[in-house]
Design an enzyme around this catalytic site. Structure first.
Site, short mmCIF file in Angstrom:
data_model
loop_
_atom_site.label_atom_id
_atom_site.label_comp_id
_atom_site.label_asym_id
_atom_site.label_seq_id
_atom_site.Cartn_x
_atom_site.Cartn_y
_atom_site.Cartn_z
N TYR A 20 6.31 1.13 -3.92
CA TYR A 20 5.94 -0.10 -3.23
C TYR A 20 6.76 -1.29 -3.74
O TYR A 20 7.00 -2.25 -3.01
CB TYR A 20 4.46 -0.42 -3.44
N ASP A 46 -7.26 7.37 1.64
CA ASP A 46 -7.63 7.39 3.07
C ASP A 46 -8.19 8.77 3.41
O ASP A 46 -9.20 8.90 4.12
CB ASP A 46 -6.42 7.12 3.97
N LYS A 83 3.72 14.81 -8.87
CA LYS A 83 4.64 15.76 -8.24
C LYS A 83 5.71 16.05 -9.28
O LYS A 83 6.91 15.82 -9.06
CB LYS A 83 5.20 15.11 -6.95
N ASP A 130 0.40 17.63 -3.39
CA ASP A 130 0.20 18.40 -2.16
C ASP A 130 -1.00 19.33 -2.29
O ASP A 130 -1.78 19.48 -1.34
CB ASP A 130 1.48 19.16 -1.76
N ASP A 153 -2.52 5.77 -2.21
CA ASP A 153 -2.75 5.16 -0.89
C ASP A 153 -3.14 6.25 0.10
O ASP A 153 -4.12 6.13 0.84
CB ASP A 153 -1.47 4.44 -0.43
C1 IPM Z 1 -4.33 -0.28 1.28
C2 IPM Z 1 -3.46 -0.63 2.46
C3 IPM Z 1 -2.24 -1.37 1.95
C4 IPM Z 1 -1.49 -0.45 1.01
C5 IPM Z 1 -1.30 -1.90 3.06
C6 IPM Z 1 -2.03 -2.75 4.05
C7 IPM Z 1 -0.11 -2.63 2.47
O1 IPM Z 1 -3.11 0.50 3.20
O2 IPM Z 1 -4.85 -1.20 0.63
O3 IPM Z 1 -4.52 0.90 1.00
O4 IPM Z 1 -0.67 0.38 1.46
O5 IPM Z 1 -1.71 -0.54 -0.19
MN MN Z 2 -3.98 2.32 2.42
#
Ligand code: IPM
Ligand code: MN
Length: 345
Positions: free
Chosen positions: A135, A242, A182, A214, A238
């Site tokens: 990032y 999710d 990884k 993975d 990240d």
């Molecule tokens: C999160 C979001 C952010 C990230 C984006 C919006 C930049 O997806 O907080 O997980 O990738 O960190």
């Molecule tokens: Mn995210």
């Protein structure tokens, strides 16, 4: 910091709930609003203005809604983006550890697309590194723009401070720590693994496992309850967090904290959900549960945090929920859920 999209609506509910708890326990919360995201770009041309940064530095904690607007997503040439504000804020406030718990709610277990027997009892926490890696590495184009690169860089110090939080958290839980990397391919992952291995001797009670990202992506939905604390680098975290939110059945429920040595920020893991903005339909619970984390960690007010969690569980059990959770039963508006929670506190 309400931010964009549904941010202001969910933050309004969290403020109601926080004030209700504060009132009950005789505290006063001094709220200072601050601009961020697309809202800040519109107002001052900058997604994380200096004034906002000053307000954050002066606060005991920051409660944050969401950032992002579709007008920027579909424009790859946009020079300023709301997300840059988020990254800048994380970096400038030194919020290097993103704490993302995943748990199930007994009354909602059948909302998850995963089978009950796989997810029952899941209670895990990701510690995602938040201010390093791909990032923040050097990025750019060359060969007239036909080649692009994003560098992934980690220092031993960055790994150590994140891993330390992981070991400490594991000590307060079941003493199981998984380092996700990884290391069969990436040099940064080999540094992670080596650094964490060297720290093992300082925490002899913690059982550490090392797994490739993975394989974790697969096992996370197969046997989520085999994990407890997981530590990982920025991009892996990240993606995996999710994925993990699916276990709980709704992204609208999952809170998070971003912490550093001095600053504390609390935010739902969901995004700005622009399609729902202004409709009073978004689920405010992830933000409200983030506020519970704020009471517990930043303010060290455990009973207050518990009161928020208890009343949220009651609202779920009694079906006082927004449309994402109501199924074919009656649904409540965002503001009605907030009012019900505040009243019941
Ligand atoms: C999160 C979001 C952010 C990230 C984006 C919006 C930049 O997806 O907080 O997980 O990738 O960190
Ligand atoms: Mn995210």
């Amino acid at each position: 910091m309400a931010g964009d999209g549904i941010g202001p609506e969910v933050i309004d509910q969290a403020v109601k709930v926080c004030d209700a708890v504060a009132n009950k326990f005789d505290h006063t919360i001094n709220w200072t609003p601050a601009l961020t995201g697309a809202a800040a770009i519109d107002a001052v041309g900058e997604p994380y203005p200096d004034e906002t940064h000053e307000i954050c530095l002066g606060a005991d904690a920051v409660l944050f809604g969401a950032i992002g607007h579709p007008r920027f997503d579909n424009d790859p040439t946009a020079k300023v983006r709301p997300e840059q504000g988020l990254l800048k804020m994380r970096k400038k406030l030194g919020l290097f550890a993103n704490v993302r718990p995943t748990f199930t709610f007994p009354s909602l277990i059948d909302n998850s697309p995963l089978k009950r027997e796989r997810i029952e009892g899941t209670d895990l926490v990701f510690l995602r590194e938040l201010t390093g890696g791909i990032y923040f590495g050097e990025k750019g184009r060359k060969d007239n723009g036909d080649t692009a690169y994003d560098n992934c860089v980690y220092t031993k110090e960055e790994v150590t401070r994140l891993a330390k939080k992981g070991f400490e958290l594991a000590m307060t839980r079941t003493k199981k720590l998984c380092c996700v990397d990884k290391a069969n391919v990436l040099e940064t992952s080999r540094l992670w693994r080596e650094t964490v291995q060297n720290m093992e001797k300082d925490y002899p009670e913690v059982e550490v496992s090392y797994e490739f990202v993975d394989a974790v992506a697969m096992r996370l939905v197969q046997w989520p309850n085999s994990y407890d604390v997981l530590i990982t680098e920025n991009l892996f975290g990240d993606i995996l967090t999710d994925e993990a939110s699916v276990i709980s059945g709704s992204m609208g429920l999952m809170p998070s904290a971003s912490v550093g040595e001095e600053n504390y920020l609390y935010e739902p893991i969901h995004g700005s959900y622009p399609q729902a903005a202004g409709k009073d339909i978004a689920n405010p619970l992830a933000t409200i549960l983030s506020a519970a984390m704020m009471f517990e960690d930043a303010f060290q007010l455990k009973e207050e945090a518990k009161m928020i969690r208890d009343v949220v569980n009651r609202s779920l059990a009694e079906g006082i929920v927004t449309e994402d959770l109501s199924g074919d039963k009656k649904s409540y508006k965002t503001s009605e859920v907030g009012d019900w929670l505040a009243k019941n506190i």
